[in-house]
Scaffold this motif. Sequence first.
Motif, short mmCIF file in Angstrom:
data_model
loop_
_atom_site.label_atom_id
_atom_site.label_comp_id
_atom_site.label_asym_id
_atom_site.label_seq_id
_atom_site.Cartn_x
_atom_site.Cartn_y
_atom_site.Cartn_z
N PRO A 6 0.96 -1.09 0.08
CA PRO A 6 -0.16 0.17 -0.14
C PRO A 6 0.81 1.32 -0.17
O PRO A 6 1.96 1.32 0.78
CB PRO A 6 -0.71 0.03 1.23
N VAL A 7 0.65 2.31 -0.72
CA VAL A 7 1.15 3.55 -0.93
C VAL A 7 0.15 4.73 -0.90
O VAL A 7 -0.77 4.50 -1.38
CB VAL A 7 2.08 3.57 -2.25
N LYS A 8 0.96 5.82 -0.55
CA LYS A 8 0.23 7.27 -0.47
C LYS A 8 1.01 8.31 -1.31
O LYS A 8 2.12 7.94 -1.14
CB LYS A 8 -0.08 7.64 0.97
N CYS A 9 0.21 9.07 -1.97
CA CYS A 9 0.84 10.37 -2.55
C CYS A 9 -0.27 11.41 -2.51
O CYS A 9 -1.50 11.06 -2.79
CB CYS A 9 1.13 9.77 -3.68
N GLY A 10 0.35 12.62 -2.30
CA GLY A 10 -0.43 13.69 -2.16
C GLY A 10 -0.94 14.42 -0.91
O GLY A 10 -0.47 13.90 -0.03
N THR A 11 -1.53 15.40 -0.91
CA THR A 11 -2.18 15.86 0.44
C THR A 11 -3.48 16.24 0.40
O THR A 11 -3.92 16.06 -0.68
CB THR A 11 -1.19 17.27 0.71
N LEU A 12 -4.06 16.82 1.56
CA LEU A 12 -5.48 17.12 1.52
C LEU A 12 -5.63 18.59 1.32
O LEU A 12 -6.80 19.18 1.75
CB LEU A 12 -5.99 16.53 2.69
N GLU A 13 -4.45 19.22 0.82
CA GLU A 13 -4.74 20.64 1.03
C GLU A 13 -5.79 21.20 -0.45
O GLU A 13 -5.66 20.29 -1.18
CB GLU A 13 -3.26 21.29 0.38
N SER A 14 -5.87 22.19 -0.72
CA SER A 14 -6.72 22.79 -1.55
C SER A 14 -6.07 22.64 -2.75
O SER A 14 -4.94 22.81 -3.03
CB SER A 14 -7.02 24.12 -1.35
N ASN A 15 -6.83 22.40 -3.73
CA ASN A 15 -6.20 21.97 -5.45
C ASN A 15 -5.47 20.82 -5.56
O ASN A 15 -4.48 20.82 -6.05
CB ASN A 15 -5.73 23.39 -5.87
N ASP A 16 -5.39 19.90 -4.52
CA ASP A 16 -4.61 18.67 -4.66
C ASP A 16 -5.53 17.60 -4.25
O ASP A 16 -6.61 17.31 -4.35
CB ASP A 16 -3.52 18.84 -3.47
N ILE A 17 -5.06 16.38 -4.46
CA ILE A 17 -5.53 15.07 -4.33
C ILE A 17 -5.07 14.22 -3.73
O ILE A 17 -3.63 13.92 -3.85
CB ILE A 17 -6.20 14.57 -5.72
N PHE A 18 -5.31 13.54 -2.67
CA PHE A 18 -4.62 12.35 -1.84
C PHE A 18 -5.00 11.14 -2.34
O PHE A 18 -6.06 10.92 -2.51
CB PHE A 18 -5.10 12.36 -0.51
N ILE A 19 -3.87 10.27 -3.10
CA ILE A 19 -4.12 8.94 -3.56
C ILE A 19 -3.53 7.91 -2.80
O ILE A 19 -2.48 7.98 -2.37
CB ILE A 19 -3.54 9.03 -4.97
N MET A 20 -4.31 6.80 -2.62
CA MET A 20 -3.97 5.75 -1.76
C MET A 20 -4.01 4.24 -2.52
O MET A 20 -5.09 4.25 -3.23
CB MET A 20 -4.56 5.49 -0.51
N LEU A 21 -2.93 3.60 -3.08
CA LEU A 21 -3.15 2.56 -3.79
C LEU A 21 -2.89 1.46 -2.83
O LEU A 21 -2.00 1.23 -2.06
CB LEU A 21 -2.15 2.70 -4.92
N THR A 22 -3.71 0.16 -2.96
CA THR A 22 -3.66 -0.97 -2.36
C THR A 22 -3.51 -1.99 -3.40
O THR A 22 -4.60 -2.14 -4.30
CB THR A 22 -4.67 -1.15 -1.29
N PRO A 23 -2.80 -3.32 -3.07
CA PRO A 23 -2.63 -4.33 -4.23
C PRO A 23 -4.16 -4.75 -4.02
O PRO A 23 -4.79 -4.88 -2.98
CB PRO A 23 -1.75 -5.19 -3.52
N SER A 24 -4.58 -5.30 -5.32
CA SER A 24 -5.95 -5.99 -5.52
C SER A 24 -5.81 -7.23 -6.54
O SER A 24 -5.02 -7.05 -7.53
CB SER A 24 -7.04 -4.87 -5.67
N GLU A 25 -6.89 -7.90 -6.67
CA GLU A 25 -7.14 -8.99 -7.72
C GLU A 25 -8.21 -8.76 -8.68
O GLU A 25 -8.71 -9.60 -9.38
CB GLU A 25 -6.98 -10.17 -6.85
N ASN A 26 -8.78 -7.68 -8.51
CA ASN A 26 -10.26 -7.42 -8.90
C ASN A 26 -10.22 -6.34 -10.06
O ASN A 26 -11.44 -5.47 -10.29
CB ASN A 26 -11.21 -6.97 -7.85
#
Length: 86
Positions: A6-26
Amino acid sequence: MTIKKPVKCGTLESNDIFIMLTPSENGIEIELESVVEKQFGNHIRKVIEDKLKEMGITSILVKAQDKGALDYTIRARVEGAVKRGC
């Protein structure tokens, strides 16, 4: 390319996006929270999915919290998260 942890990138600041990726098989699953979801939710999901496919990711769970990010910011955050996770 495969996400190994699992990894994260970004912030919760205005004009940004917080992305979290988790391995999946679906396949590619996108859970989106956005301040502009009614107007741009489908477009944001498409930008995320297109970038993942461009990078060769076919199966992943994406949790995204958007605060009004533009397309280039969304693509950059997805790419950063993918590179951290591989």
